[in-house]
Write a protein that holds these residues in place. Structure first.
Motif, PDB file in Angstrom:
ATOM      1  N   PHE A 164      34.142  25.537   9.618  1.00  0.00           N
ATOM      2  CA  PHE A 164      32.835  25.191   9.620  1.00  0.00           C
ATOM      3  C   PHE A 164      32.945  23.721   9.322  1.00  0.00           C
ATOM      4  O   PHE A 164      31.808  22.864   9.768  1.00  0.00           O
ATOM      5  N   LYS A 165      33.622  23.139   8.399  1.00  0.00           N
ATOM      6  CA  LYS A 165      33.691  21.796   8.199  1.00  0.00           C
ATOM      7  C   LYS A 165      34.378  20.986   9.180  1.00  0.00           C
ATOM      8  O   LYS A 165      33.992  19.637   9.058  1.00  0.00           O
ATOM      9  N   ALA A 166      35.056  21.369  10.127  1.00  0.00           N
ATOM     10  CA  ALA A 166      35.886  20.647  11.170  1.00  0.00           C
ATOM     11  C   ALA A 166      34.992  20.089  12.021  1.00  0.00           C
ATOM     12  O   ALA A 166      33.860  20.882  12.594  1.00  0.00           O
ATOM     13  N   SER A 167      35.175  19.044  12.754  1.00  0.00           N
ATOM     14  CA  SER A 167      34.374  18.494  13.836  1.00  0.00           C
ATOM     15  C   SER A 167      35.248  18.908  15.198  1.00  0.00           C
ATOM     16  O   SER A 167      36.438  18.492  15.358  1.00  0.00           O
ATOM     17  N   LEU A 168      34.750  19.745  15.982  1.00  0.00           N
ATOM     18  CA  LEU A 168      35.425  20.210  17.147  1.00  0.00           C
ATOM     19  C   LEU A 168      34.850  20.059  18.439  1.00  0.00           C
ATOM     20  O   LEU A 168      35.378  20.247  19.407  1.00  0.00           O
ATOM     21  N   GLY A 169      34.033  19.158  18.366  1.00  0.00           N
ATOM     22  CA  GLY A 169      33.427  18.620  19.665  1.00  0.00           C
ATOM     23  C   GLY A 169      32.316  19.121  20.300  1.00  0.00           C
ATOM     24  O   GLY A 169      31.612  18.433  21.125  1.00  0.00           O
ATOM     25  N   SER A 170      32.123  20.427  20.172  1.00  0.00           N
ATOM     26  CA  SER A 170      30.727  21.120  20.743  1.00  0.00           C
ATOM     27  C   SER A 170      30.378  22.405  19.884  1.00  0.00           C
ATOM     28  O   SER A 170      31.242  22.713  19.220  1.00  0.00           O
ATOM     29  N   SER A 171      29.435  22.687  20.001  1.00  0.00           N
ATOM     30  CA  SER A 171      28.802  23.929  19.316  1.00  0.00           C
ATOM     31  C   SER A 171      29.584  25.019  20.114  1.00  0.00           C
ATOM     32  O   SER A 171      29.753  26.118  19.125  1.00  0.00           O
ATOM     33  N   SER A 172      29.724  25.006  21.266  1.00  0.00           N
ATOM     34  CA  SER A 172      30.821  26.450  21.804  1.00  0.00           C
ATOM     35  C   SER A 172      31.984  26.444  21.301  1.00  0.00           C
ATOM     36  O   SER A 172      32.445  27.459  20.942  1.00  0.00           O
ATOM     37  N   ARG A 173      32.649  25.277  21.074  1.00  0.00           N
ATOM     38  CA  ARG A 173      33.941  25.304  20.402  1.00  0.00           C
ATOM     39  C   ARG A 173      33.879  25.521  19.038  1.00  0.00           C
ATOM     40  O   ARG A 173      34.728  26.287  18.499  1.00  0.00           O
ATOM     41  N   PRO A 194      41.373  39.518  19.938  1.00  0.00           N
ATOM     42  CA  PRO A 194      40.266  40.041  20.486  1.00  0.00           C
ATOM     43  C   PRO A 194      40.268  39.861  21.946  1.00  0.00           C
ATOM     44  O   PRO A 194      41.035  38.793  22.486  1.00  0.00           O
ATOM     45  N   THR A 195      39.860  40.760  22.693  1.00  0.00           N
ATOM     46  CA  THR A 195      39.705  40.556  24.220  1.00  0.00           C
ATOM     47  C   THR A 195      38.740  39.403  24.560  1.00  0.00           C
ATOM     48  O   THR A 195      37.828  39.127  23.675  1.00  0.00           O
ATOM     49  N   VAL A 196      38.822  38.717  25.782  1.00  0.00           N
ATOM     50  CA  VAL A 196      37.856  37.798  26.198  1.00  0.00           C
ATOM     51  C   VAL A 196      36.534  38.444  26.315  1.00  0.00           C
ATOM     52  O   VAL A 196      35.537  37.609  26.047  1.00  0.00           O
ATOM     53  N   ALA A 197      36.452  39.479  26.921  1.00  0.00           N
ATOM     54  CA  ALA A 197      35.140  40.251  26.907  1.00  0.00           C
ATOM     55  C   ALA A 197      34.458  40.207  25.730  1.00  0.00           C
ATOM     56  O   ALA A 197      33.405  40.091  25.526  1.00  0.00           O
ATOM     57  N   ARG A 198      35.099  40.770  24.715  1.00  0.00           N
ATOM     58  CA  ARG A 198      34.439  40.743  23.290  1.00  0.00           C
ATOM     59  C   ARG A 198      34.140  39.533  22.818  1.00  0.00           C
ATOM     60  O   ARG A 198      33.032  39.471  22.278  1.00  0.00           O
ATOM     61  N   GLU A 230      28.041  35.048  22.985  1.00  0.00           N
ATOM     62  CA  GLU A 230      27.077  34.652  23.664  1.00  0.00           C
ATOM     63  C   GLU A 230      27.459  33.656  24.692  1.00  0.00           C
ATOM     64  O   GLU A 230      26.532  32.828  25.377  1.00  0.00           O
ATOM     65  N   LEU A 231      28.702  33.492  25.233  1.00  0.00           N
ATOM     66  CA  LEU A 231      29.239  32.282  26.012  1.00  0.00           C
ATOM     67  C   LEU A 231      30.037  33.096  26.918  1.00  0.00           C
ATOM     68  O   LEU A 231      30.204  34.585  27.237  1.00  0.00           O
ATOM     69  N   SER A 232      29.839  32.558  28.201  1.00  0.00           N
ATOM     70  CA  SER A 232      30.529  33.270  29.596  1.00  0.00           C
ATOM     71  C   SER A 232      32.028  33.490  29.309  1.00  0.00           C
ATOM     72  O   SER A 232      32.618  32.680  28.379  1.00  0.00           O
ATOM     73  N   GLU A 233      32.568  34.242  30.062  1.00  0.00           N
ATOM     74  CA  GLU A 233      34.095  34.668  29.939  1.00  0.00           C
ATOM     75  C   GLU A 233      34.749  33.524  30.330  1.00  0.00           C
ATOM     76  O   GLU A 233      35.807  32.970  29.828  1.00  0.00           O
ATOM     77  N   ARG A 234      34.295  32.792  31.385  1.00  0.00           N
ATOM     78  CA  ARG A 234      35.005  31.524  31.900  1.00  0.00           C
ATOM     79  C   ARG A 234      35.028  30.721  30.943  1.00  0.00           C
ATOM     80  O   ARG A 234      36.120  29.981  30.636  1.00  0.00           O
ATOM     81  N   THR A 235      33.934  30.247  30.086  1.00  0.00           N
ATOM     82  CA  THR A 235      33.841  29.568  28.807  1.00  0.00           C
ATOM     83  C   THR A 235      35.014  29.623  27.781  1.00  0.00           C
ATOM     84  O   THR A 235      35.689  28.885  27.256  1.00  0.00           O
TER      85      THR A 235
END
Length: 388
Positions: free
Chosen positions: A10-19, A39-43, A49-54
């Protein structure tokens, strides 16, 4: 679930909300040592709520950046995902990268007058039971952009650029979909920038050469790790382009024997001349003329090779034959060994070598019949194209 790891994320700066949401969700699976994430990619896609590709791209980014470590690759069976661990040292470095600014500012930014009273929602003057303080910070450049800027300054590729190039190369490799992308991406990052560029440029030629040679393809990760495309530069390999070799050299002699080992062709033979037809009324003459015609027209590629010898033109020899020819024995044209090979040619109806005054010949070691049988077994199923 590790509250400690989640708190750091939570405290780290990771570059984007998705990351950020991916890092936090992964931390929810980890223990306090950062371990046990599978966890699986699908899960992950469903819960973030990101795409599997993302999800796949972010996981690959985290691995490439050292934030995640691949402990065990997915087996390919349904429901069995790749297992990861966090690198706690890498997480700690994320915290060190943050600008700390005025870390002692009060919760709402207001100590009023001399009363030292705070306007924030606190239970004591330190605010929120000493656990949380408002940190006023300037905008922090995303970590990958910082990395990219540093890499660009050093003339190197940044992670995003490397992954983009991988994603363009990856679908070009045969049967890539049934293999591990993470394993291949790991080997991709192990290459230098020049090696990656060479791989991209030469993979199509390698694929074509392998198909032409009726060869099989290794896993993409193995292809990258062993830098298989460099086999195109090895004249002895199955996929290397055929190279030119001089007449009567070991490789040239191997190609000639390989062509003679193929079935005789009966196509394209000219009809016997009127004079030959007259001679063929005699049984002995007919047998002699048939042998001559067989030797001259039965193996057209050998005939073409022999015709070029007078002008010292060689032939293109593929890599596998070059390897086989290394075991050939050197012998003088007038030796007993050469005479034995000439006798075998006559028995088989093969044309003998052109008489050009060349003294030294090369044939498989051993008695001609056994040596020729062994040679044919070695080259069986190969394609040998002479320069015609």
């Amino acid at each position: 679930m590790s509250i400690m790891v989640m708190s750091r994320m939570f405290k780290a700066s990771l570059g984007s909300s998705s990351r950020k949401i991916m890092a936090v969700r992964l931390a929810d699976f980890a223990d306090d040592e950062g371990r046990g994430i599978w966890p699986t990619v699908a899960r992950l896609a469903r819960e973030t709520e990101l795409s599997e590709r993302t999800v796949q791209r972010i996981l690959a980014d985290f691995v490439a950046e050292g934030l995640l470590v691949v402990v065990q690759e997915a087996s390919g069976k349904p429901g069995q995902a790749t297992r990861y661990d966090f690198d706690l040292a890498a997480i700690a470095r994320l915290g060190q990268d943050r600008h700390t600014g005025d870390v002692m500012s009060p919760v709402a930014g207001a100590l009023t007058g001399d009363t030292m009273t705070e306007t924030g929602d606190t239970d004591d003057e330190d605010g929120c039971h000493h656990d949380t303080r408002t940190v006023i910070e300037p905008p922090v450049e995303p970590s990958l952009e910082r990395e990219g800027a540093s890499a660009s300054a050093n003339g190197e590729e940044n992670s995003r650029s490397v992954i983009r190039k991988f994603d363009k190369w990856w679908p070009s490799y045969p049967d890539y979909a049934g293999t591990s992308r993470d394993a291949a991406l790991k080997e991709w990052f192990a290459l230098t920038a020049d090696e990656r560029a060479d791989c991209i440029a030469r993979t199509p030629a390698f694929i074509k050469a392998t198909k032409d040679a009726k060869g099989s393809f290794v896993y993409p990760s193995v292809y990258l790790k062993e830098r298989k495309w460099t086999l195109l530069d090895d004249p002895r390999s199955d996929v290397a382009p055929a190279a030119m070799y001089n007449p009567f050299s070991r490789a040239w002699m191997a190609l000639r024997l390989a062509e003679l080992s193929k079935p005789m062709t009966s196509e394209g033979w000219p009809a016997p001349s009127a004079f030959q037809r007259t001679l063929m009324r005699d049984a002995d003459k007919a047998a002699e003329i048939k042998r001559e015609r067989r030797a001259r027209y039965g193996w057209p590629k050998v005939t073409a090779m022999d015709a070029k010898v007078e002008n010292r033109f060689g032939a293109f020899v593929p890599g596998p034959l070059l390897v086989v020819s290394e075991g050939f024995q050197k012998m003088h044209r007038d030796s007993a060994e050469a005479a034995a090979w000439k006798a075998l040619h006559e028995r088989m109806g093969w044309p003998w070598l052109p008489a050009t005054g060349h003294e030294w010949l090369y044939f498989p070691a051993g008695q001609p019949e056994e040596a020729m049988a062994e040679f044919q077994a070695l080259v069986k199923g190969e394609t040998h194209e002479a320069a015609v």
